[in-house]
Write a protein that holds these residues in place. Structure first.
Motif, mmCIF file in Angstrom:
data_model
loop_
_atom_site.group_PDB
_atom_site.id
_atom_site.type_symbol
_atom_site.label_atom_id
_atom_site.label_comp_id
_atom_site.label_asym_id
_atom_site.label_seq_id
_atom_site.Cartn_x
_atom_site.Cartn_y
_atom_site.Cartn_z
ATOM 1 N N ARG A 6 0.849 -1.188 0.000
ATOM 2 C CA ARG A 6 0.000 0.000 0.000
ATOM 3 C C ARG A 6 0.883 1.236 0.000
ATOM 4 O O ARG A 6 1.822 1.340 0.801
ATOM 5 C CB ARG A 6 -0.888 -0.007 1.237
ATOM 6 N N LEU A 7 0.601 2.170 -0.897
ATOM 7 C CA LEU A 7 1.300 3.445 -0.949
ATOM 8 C C LEU A 7 0.444 4.480 -0.226
ATOM 9 O O LEU A 7 -0.765 4.569 -0.475
ATOM 10 C CB LEU A 7 1.512 3.888 -2.394
ATOM 11 N N LEU A 8 1.055 5.255 0.655
ATOM 12 C CA LEU A 8 0.329 6.261 1.429
ATOM 13 C C LEU A 8 1.003 7.619 1.297
ATOM 14 O O LEU A 8 2.233 7.719 1.316
ATOM 15 C CB LEU A 8 0.291 5.876 2.907
ATOM 16 N N PRO A 14 4.275 16.385 3.937
ATOM 17 C CA PRO A 14 4.360 16.522 2.488
ATOM 18 C C PRO A 14 5.641 16.030 1.820
ATOM 19 O O PRO A 14 5.639 15.811 0.616
ATOM 20 C CB PRO A 14 4.191 18.026 2.271
ATOM 21 N N TYR A 15 6.694 15.859 2.572
ATOM 22 C CA TYR A 15 7.949 15.439 1.955
ATOM 23 C C TYR A 15 8.073 13.920 1.839
ATOM 24 O O TYR A 15 8.940 13.424 1.128
ATOM 25 C CB TYR A 15 9.144 15.972 2.757
ATOM 26 N N ALA A 16 7.235 13.191 2.542
ATOM 27 C CA ALA A 16 7.389 11.737 2.637
ATOM 28 C C ALA A 16 6.273 10.981 1.939
ATOM 29 O O ALA A 16 5.134 11.438 1.867
ATOM 30 C CB ALA A 16 7.429 11.316 4.110
ATOM 31 N N VAL A 17 6.637 9.821 1.434
ATOM 32 C CA VAL A 17 5.652 8.827 1.014
ATOM 33 C C VAL A 17 5.919 7.602 1.875
ATOM 34 O O VAL A 17 7.045 7.366 2.313
ATOM 35 C CB VAL A 17 5.745 8.483 -0.489
ATOM 36 N N HIS A 18 4.879 6.861 2.143
ATOM 37 C CA HIS A 18 5.001 5.684 2.989
ATOM 38 C C HIS A 18 4.584 4.457 2.182
ATOM 39 O O HIS A 18 3.573 4.493 1.484
ATOM 40 C CB HIS A 18 4.136 5.831 4.244
ATOM 41 N N ILE A 19 5.375 3.433 2.301
ATOM 42 C CA ILE A 19 5.077 2.174 1.630
ATOM 43 C C ILE A 19 4.911 1.123 2.719
ATOM 44 O O ILE A 19 5.795 0.946 3.568
ATOM 45 C CB ILE A 19 6.202 1.762 0.662
ATOM 46 N N TRP A 31 7.902 1.576 5.373
ATOM 47 C CA TRP A 31 9.079 2.373 5.043
ATOM 48 C C TRP A 31 8.618 3.764 4.666
ATOM 49 O O TRP A 31 7.605 3.924 3.978
ATOM 50 C CB TRP A 31 9.836 1.775 3.857
ATOM 51 N N ALA A 32 9.347 4.777 5.091
ATOM 52 C CA ALA A 32 9.106 6.148 4.668
ATOM 53 C C ALA A 32 10.217 6.540 3.699
ATOM 54 O O ALA A 32 11.390 6.291 3.958
ATOM 55 C CB ALA A 32 9.099 7.091 5.870
ATOM 56 N N LEU A 33 9.813 7.112 2.581
ATOM 57 C CA LEU A 33 10.764 7.535 1.560
ATOM 58 C C LEU A 33 10.534 9.004 1.231
ATOM 59 O O LEU A 33 9.422 9.511 1.347
ATOM 60 C CB LEU A 33 10.575 6.720 0.279
ATOM 61 N N ASP A 34 11.564 9.667 0.776
ATOM 62 C CA ASP A 34 11.448 11.033 0.305
ATOM 63 C C ASP A 34 10.664 11.027 -1.015
ATOM 64 O O ASP A 34 11.000 10.302 -1.943
ATOM 65 C CB ASP A 34 12.847 11.615 0.105
#
Length: 118
Positions: A6-8, A14-19, A31-34
């Motif tokens: 799931r992508l969140l 606002p700087y992060a996307v979470h997988i 995992w949190a990614l830029d």
């Protein structure tokens, strides 16, 4: 092996996307990614250290390779490049690039951090 994922994205972060990976474990693995770095990885090799990603193939067979290397093991995952790209485009509609800091009250965040309420 397919791993449900799931992508969140949350505009308040606002700087992060979470997988989130729902593998054969008791708890999901997150995992949190830029966000900008992930977007770069849809075009060319990006990242270093624990997270690296790059596109391969073209057209409908294009995939995004994602290598996660935590201290205990590693995983090489792939996802449809078009699915990830379209999802990222939606995040940039919510919070355009360069506007991430508009909704952040830096004084309040700094006060929260300095007074130990973080």
């Amino acid at each position: 092996m397919k791993v449900p994922t799931r992508l969140l994205y949350e505009p308040h972060d606002p700087y992060a996307v979470h997988i989130v990976f729902y593998a054969d474990t008791d708890e999901p693995v997150a995992w949190a990614l830029d966000r900008d770095l992930l977007a770069q990885g849809t075009l060319r090799p990006s990242g270093e250290g624990d997270v690296r990603h790059w596109p391969t193939h073209t057209g409908p067979d294009a995939v995004l390779n994602l290598v996660l290397s935590p201290p205990h093991g590693a995983a090489h995952l792939t996802a449809s490049l078009s699915v990830v790209t379209h999802w990222l485009e939606r995040t940039y509609h919510l919070v355009p690039s360069g506007r991430e800091g508009d909704g952040i009250d830096l004084n309040a965040e700094l006060s929260r951090l300095l007074h130990g309420t973080a």
